[in-house]
Design a protein around this motif. Structure first.
Motif, PDB file in Angstrom:
ATOM      1  N   PRO A  29       0.852  -1.143  -0.041  1.00  0.00           N
ATOM      2  CA  PRO A  29       0.154  -0.136   0.072  1.00  0.00           C
ATOM      3  C   PRO A  29       0.615   1.228  -0.098  1.00  0.00           C
ATOM      4  O   PRO A  29       0.370   2.348  -0.373  1.00  0.00           O
ATOM      5  CB  PRO A  29      -0.879  -0.134   1.275  1.00  0.00           C
ATOM      6  N   ALA A  30       2.021   1.296   0.604  1.00  0.00           N
ATOM      7  CA  ALA A  30       2.999   2.409   0.434  1.00  0.00           C
ATOM      8  C   ALA A  30       3.198   2.736  -0.863  1.00  0.00           C
ATOM      9  O   ALA A  30       3.162   3.729  -1.442  1.00  0.00           O
ATOM     10  CB  ALA A  30       4.284   2.153   1.263  1.00  0.00           C
ATOM     11  N   ARG A  31       3.819   1.868  -1.945  1.00  0.00           N
ATOM     12  CA  ARG A  31       4.047   2.122  -3.297  1.00  0.00           C
ATOM     13  C   ARG A  31       2.919   2.203  -4.082  1.00  0.00           C
ATOM     14  O   ARG A  31       2.807   3.397  -4.912  1.00  0.00           O
ATOM     15  CB  ARG A  31       4.793   1.049  -3.757  1.00  0.00           C
ATOM     16  N   ALA A  32       1.625   1.749  -3.819  1.00  0.00           N
ATOM     17  CA  ALA A  32       0.366   1.845  -4.505  1.00  0.00           C
ATOM     18  C   ALA A  32      -0.504   2.874  -3.975  1.00  0.00           C
ATOM     19  O   ALA A  32      -1.425   3.241  -4.443  1.00  0.00           O
ATOM     20  CB  ALA A  32      -0.403   0.611  -4.277  1.00  0.00           C
ATOM     21  N   ASN A  33       0.221   3.846  -2.909  1.00  0.00           N
ATOM     22  CA  ASN A  33      -0.688   5.068  -2.533  1.00  0.00           C
ATOM     23  C   ASN A  33      -0.976   5.939  -3.512  1.00  0.00           C
ATOM     24  O   ASN A  33      -2.003   6.645  -3.423  1.00  0.00           O
ATOM     25  CB  ASN A  33       0.287   5.605  -1.294  1.00  0.00           C
ATOM     26  N   ILE A  34      -0.135   5.894  -4.535  1.00  0.00           N
ATOM     27  CA  ILE A  34      -0.835   6.953  -5.674  1.00  0.00           C
ATOM     28  C   ILE A  34      -2.082   6.659  -6.569  1.00  0.00           C
ATOM     29  O   ILE A  34      -2.573   7.221  -7.276  1.00  0.00           O
ATOM     30  CB  ILE A  34       0.342   6.987  -6.777  1.00  0.00           C
ATOM     31  N   ILE A  35      -2.387   5.198  -6.248  1.00  0.00           N
ATOM     32  CA  ILE A  35      -3.624   4.561  -7.042  1.00  0.00           C
ATOM     33  C   ILE A  35      -4.612   4.183  -6.001  1.00  0.00           C
ATOM     34  O   ILE A  35      -5.659   4.584  -6.118  1.00  0.00           O
ATOM     35  CB  ILE A  35      -3.116   3.269  -7.752  1.00  0.00           C
ATOM     36  N   LEU A  36      -4.274   3.678  -5.163  1.00  0.00           N
ATOM     37  CA  LEU A  36      -5.250   2.897  -4.259  1.00  0.00           C
ATOM     38  C   LEU A  36      -6.024   3.764  -3.441  1.00  0.00           C
ATOM     39  O   LEU A  36      -7.466   3.568  -3.655  1.00  0.00           O
ATOM     40  CB  LEU A  36      -4.480   2.027  -2.924  1.00  0.00           C
ATOM     41  N   PRO A  37      -5.913   4.999  -2.945  1.00  0.00           N
ATOM     42  CA  PRO A  37      -6.811   5.742  -2.121  1.00  0.00           C
ATOM     43  C   PRO A  37      -7.738   6.167  -2.818  1.00  0.00           C
ATOM     44  O   PRO A  37      -8.995   6.469  -2.679  1.00  0.00           O
ATOM     45  CB  PRO A  37      -6.041   7.031  -1.452  1.00  0.00           C
ATOM     46  N   HIS A  38      -7.461   6.820  -4.060  1.00  0.00           N
ATOM     47  CA  HIS A  38      -8.478   7.292  -4.993  1.00  0.00           C
ATOM     48  C   HIS A  38      -9.154   6.291  -5.670  1.00  0.00           C
ATOM     49  O   HIS A  38     -10.555   6.385  -5.505  1.00  0.00           O
ATOM     50  CB  HIS A  38      -7.675   7.880  -6.297  1.00  0.00           C
TER      51      HIS A  38
END
Length: 338
Positions: A29-38
């Motif tokens: 989730p750290a690396r994916a933070n640019i995609i996951l929250p949105h």
């Protein structure tokens, strides 16, 4: 022939994102933070005011041919104010991003994007780890003829803070004995001051500048969603002022991302940002496992984050990731904002 060793699946609001893709996003989730929250906001997995209504929300998932092994997840989405850049999250370590893998996968992703209507001008920039962003820019130029901007829009190190690395000791002395500095969550009465600071912050990040009207819209969203903190300055016999703002706009999977830190010129050099970033990080780490951020490789603010306890900078570790945003010829594309 490049592209034949990988497959691409397309998902949007109508199809939803399948469980296996959510699993991959939550695995890092750290690396994916640019995609996951949105993505969670789009599908109402987390509350957001007033909600994401834009219909242009596309995710492309690249897998190794003949397998279910996901290699890249690309998002081409629209936020509450405007279109976002192309975000690409690789699932492999940077060391494993071989030229053959990049060529095959990125070409497949680019070709799929070009099947979308009007996407030749929609792709105004790409943000990912360095080798992925570079591979995308090269491939996009070959397929569309649209060249990259000479100077990258953003070149950053990815940094992380945890309860174990957080430096709780407050080293920053007050600016003077007669000034009180109070960190707190922003409230509606702060909206105009925050709007001015958002406007000034955007002016330092061309081409993604904001009109004061758009800055007011951003400030209202940040306050309504409890995504912004302020360091309030109180002098005797004077109206309180805001010395620093910190915004945290992406939260998911146990990770919260600091996405904006700004101190106006009159308060710089007094460690106001350090005080507020430490306060915000301490609060966030009561609920989240990690607080992450990107900092420009030549940005002196990196020293602030280092003193607070963010790691990934100047520590010699192999885990330091360099991320790159490459813009495309502004005469050929339509800029968004993030």
């Amino acid at each position: 022939m490049p592209g034949l060793n990988s497959t691409v699946q397309r998902f949007d609001r109508s199809t939803g994102i399948p469980k296996d893709v959510w699993t991959v996003l939550h695995a890092d989730p750290a690396r994916a933070n640019i995609i996951l929250p949105h993505a969670e906001k789009v599908f109402e997995r987390q509350k957001f005011i007033p909600g994401i209504t834009a219909t242009e929300q596309v995710w492309l998932v690249n897998s190794k041919l003949g397998t279910s092994e996901i290699k890249f997840i690309l998002s081409c989405t629209t936020g509450p104010q405007d279109k976002y850049p192309i975000f690409i999250v690789p699932t492999d370590s940077i060391a494993d991003l071989t030229p053959a893998l990049l060529q095959s996968s990125i070409e497949a992703l680019c070709n799929t994007l070009l099947n979308e209507p009007n996407f030749r001008t929609r792709v105004f920039s790409v943000f990912s780890v360095e080798p992925v962003a570079e591979a995308f820019a090269r491939t996009w130029k070959i397929l569309t003829g649209i060249d990259r901007e000479v100077v990258p829009y953003y070149h950053a190190l990815f940094m992380m803070c945890t309860k174990d690395t957080l430096v709780r000791q407050h080293r920053a002395a007050p600016p003077s004995e007669d000034v009180v500095l109070e960190p707190r969550s922003a409230v509606e009465q702060d909206a105009e001051q925050i709007a001015v600071l958002c406007h000034e912050f955007a002016a330092t990040s061309p081409p993604f500048t904001l009109s004061i009207e758009k800055a007011r819209e951003e400030a209202s969203l940040l306050i309504a969603n409890k995504q912004v903190w302020v360091l309030e300055v109180q002098k005797p016999n004077a109206e309180p002022n805001i010395a620093t703002i910190v915004a945290v706009t992406r939260k998911a999977g146990g990770v919260a991302a600091i996405t904006k830190v700004y101190t106006p010129e009159q308060w710089r050099g007094r460690r106001c940002a350090e005080r507020l970033v430490r306060h915000v990080s301490t609060e966030l780490l009561e609920k989240y496992k990690q607080v992450v951020l990107y900092v420009g490789i030549d940005n002196n603010a990196s020293k602030v984050y280092d003193r607070v306890g963010f790691r990934g900078l100047n520590d010699g570790s192999d885990g330091v990731e360099r991320w790159l945003e490459i813009g495309f010829d502004q005469a050929e594309v339509e800029l968004g904002h993030w």
